[in-house]
Motif scaffolding. Structure first.
Motif, short mmCIF file in Angstrom:
data_model
loop_
_atom_site.label_atom_id
_atom_site.label_comp_id
_atom_site.label_asym_id
_atom_site.label_seq_id
_atom_site.Cartn_x
_atom_site.Cartn_y
_atom_site.Cartn_z
N CYS A 56 -3.06 7.12 8.21
CA CYS A 56 -3.48 5.90 7.54
C CYS A 56 -4.00 6.22 6.14
CB CYS A 56 -4.57 5.21 8.36
SG CYS A 56 -4.02 4.60 9.97
N THR A 97 2.69 2.01 5.48
CA THR A 97 3.91 1.20 5.48
C THR A 97 5.11 2.13 5.62
OG1 THR A 97 4.15 1.27 3.06
CG2 THR A 97 2.86 -0.55 3.99
N ASN A 128 0.68 -1.01 11.25
CA ASN A 128 0.21 -2.33 10.83
C ASN A 128 -1.27 -2.56 11.12
OD1 ASN A 128 2.58 -3.34 9.67
ND2 ASN A 128 3.41 -3.94 11.66
N ARG A 129 -1.89 -1.62 11.81
CA ARG A 129 -3.33 -1.76 12.09
C ARG A 129 -4.11 -1.80 10.78
NH1 ARG A 129 -7.41 2.01 12.55
NH2 ARG A 129 -5.92 3.77 12.43
N GLN A 130 -5.07 -2.69 10.70
CA GLN A 130 -5.86 -2.87 9.48
C GLN A 130 -6.95 -1.79 9.36
OE1 GLN A 130 -5.38 -5.92 7.17
NE2 GLN A 130 -3.48 -5.35 8.19
N ASP A 136 -10.19 -0.34 6.60
CA ASP A 136 -11.10 -0.73 5.51
C ASP A 136 -10.84 0.14 4.28
OD1 ASP A 136 -13.17 -1.51 3.90
OD2 ASP A 136 -14.77 -1.04 5.31
N ASN A 159 -11.29 -4.57 0.61
CA ASN A 159 -10.77 -5.44 1.67
C ASN A 159 -10.13 -4.57 2.73
OD1 ASN A 159 -8.72 -5.10 -0.61
ND2 ASN A 159 -7.39 -5.92 1.00
N LYS A 160 -9.35 -5.16 3.62
CA LYS A 160 -8.64 -4.41 4.64
C LYS A 160 -7.14 -4.51 4.40
CE LYS A 160 -12.07 -4.49 8.34
NZ LYS A 160 -12.31 -4.75 9.79
N LYS A 161 -6.46 -3.42 4.69
CA LYS A 161 -5.01 -3.38 4.51
C LYS A 161 -4.37 -2.61 5.66
CE LYS A 161 -2.97 -3.42 0.68
NZ LYS A 161 -2.35 -3.16 -0.65
N GLU A 162 -3.02 -2.63 5.67
CA GLU A 162 -2.30 -1.91 6.71
C GLU A 162 -2.61 -0.41 6.66
OE1 GLU A 162 -0.92 -3.85 4.44
OE2 GLU A 162 -0.01 -5.54 5.50
N CYS A 163 -2.62 0.20 7.83
CA CYS A 163 -2.81 1.64 7.94
C CYS A 163 -1.84 2.39 7.04
CB CYS A 163 -2.62 2.06 9.40
SG CYS A 163 -2.20 3.79 9.69
N GLU A 192 0.83 -1.20 0.00
CA GLU A 192 0.00 0.00 0.00
C GLU A 192 0.87 1.25 0.00
OE1 GLU A 192 -3.23 0.63 -0.15
OE2 GLU A 192 -2.83 2.75 0.11
#
Length: 322
Positions: free
Chosen positions: A184, A138, A124-126, A128, A132-136, A6
């Motif tokens: 995020c 990187t 690393n918090r997911q 929406d 789908n869901k991804k990391e806040c 991301e």
């Protein structure tokens, strides 16, 4: 960013008393010249030079330079104005931005954040992203010499802001190294949406393999899932991306990617929250591959980064002038 991750700113001191009165009597022609100068809005030189050091603070579109702001000599200071004279207002026409992009809002999204490295749990918090869901967020990538993507994106973004503000645009950053981490990816999209931006550009550099070189612009795919609906922005975002790609080649001589986009310099993705959740025209630009030695040498050069910013600014200006 790595390809599979991301991607994810006097009043003149009055000289009072007899000195002013005597001086005014002695040099009426100078005073007359001063009044003409005032009638012409007192325009002087402005600082048109792009920033050379970081961080560069946010500034109005037209800033007096150090020379232009020099305190006038006693011979050119007029008598104090009448108390009834109206004070200048920040909203007066003379204080409003002017230029081809006046009235336009551009949001610049510098990818990642220098502080992300110290906040692994938080980033690393997911979140929406619709599909789908991804990391806040990187950490981003870096060159083999240790020049980080987060440092690169802020530098180019500062240069880009200066160029756009010079043309009268109102520029907002999603982050300026002024927060511990992030934001995020969903918040990055929300910042552009709340600003009702005419264009949003997320600045990045890729982290692919040695031998993979060139830039590419990432466009939003057609997505309608959960909180994501890109239907209204797919068309204008593509136009924004095409114009940036063309101007970027011209300004930097960087070729389109040889590993993404089939030589077009354009890539369409539906897995990036910053694009999925945007309600305004938005693209990402991967200015080159930090893990390729040839691209890394360019990305590490301040002169080239200035040209990169110019290319992006030219593309934005071309898009907004349509």
């Amino acid at each position: 960013m790595s390809y599979d991750s991301e991607s994810p700113t006097p009043p003149r001191r009055r000289l009072r008393g007899n000195l002013v009165i005597v001086t005014a009597a002695l040099v009426p022609t100078v005073l007359a010249g001063w009044l003409v100068w005032q009638a012409m809005d007192g325009s002087g030189s402005h600082d048109d030079k792009p920033p050379k050091v970081l961080p560069l603070p946010s500034a109005p579109a037209a800033r007096p330079s150090g020379n232009g702001g020099a305190e006038p000599s006693a011979a050119t200071v007029p008598a104090a104005p009448s108390p009834s004279a109206p004070a200048s207002s920040p909203s007066s026409p003379a204080s409003r931005p002017t230029g081809p992009l006046a009235g336009r809002v551009v949001v610049i999204d510098p990818g990642h954040n220098p502080g992300n490295f110290q906040h692994a749990t938080e980033i690393n918090r997911q979140v929406d992203i619709g599909t789908n869901k991804k990391e806040c967020d990187t950490t981003g990538t870096d060159t083999r010499g240790g020049y980080t993507e987060a440092a690169f994106t802020l530098d180019v973004s500062h240069r880009l802001r200066a160029l756009l503000e010079k043309q009268g645009a109102t520029v907002t950053f999603t982050q300026d190294g002024d927060r511990p981490f992030g934001p995020c990816v969903d918040e990055r999209a929300a910042i552009g949406n709340r600003a009702r931006a005419d264009a949003v550009v997320s600045v990045h550099a890729d982290g692919s393999a040695q031998g993979n070189h060139g830039f590419h612009v990432i466009l939003p795919a057609l997505v309608n899932a959960g909180k994501a609906n890109t239907a209204p922005i797919v068309g204008p975002s593509r136009e924004l991306g095409v114009r940036i790609a063309g101007k970027f080649v011209h300004a930097t001589s960087m070729p389109p990617s040889n590993y993404v986009g089939d030589g077009t310099g354009l890539d369409v993705r539906k897995d990036l929250g910053g694009l999925n959740l945007s309600t305004v025209p938005k693209v990402f630009i991967e200015c080159g591959n930090m893990r390729d030695s040839g691209d890394a040498a360019l990305l590490g050069d301040a002169g080239w980064r200035q040209r990169a910013a110019q290319g992006i600014a030219d593309g934005i200006g071309d898009f907004l002038a349509k």
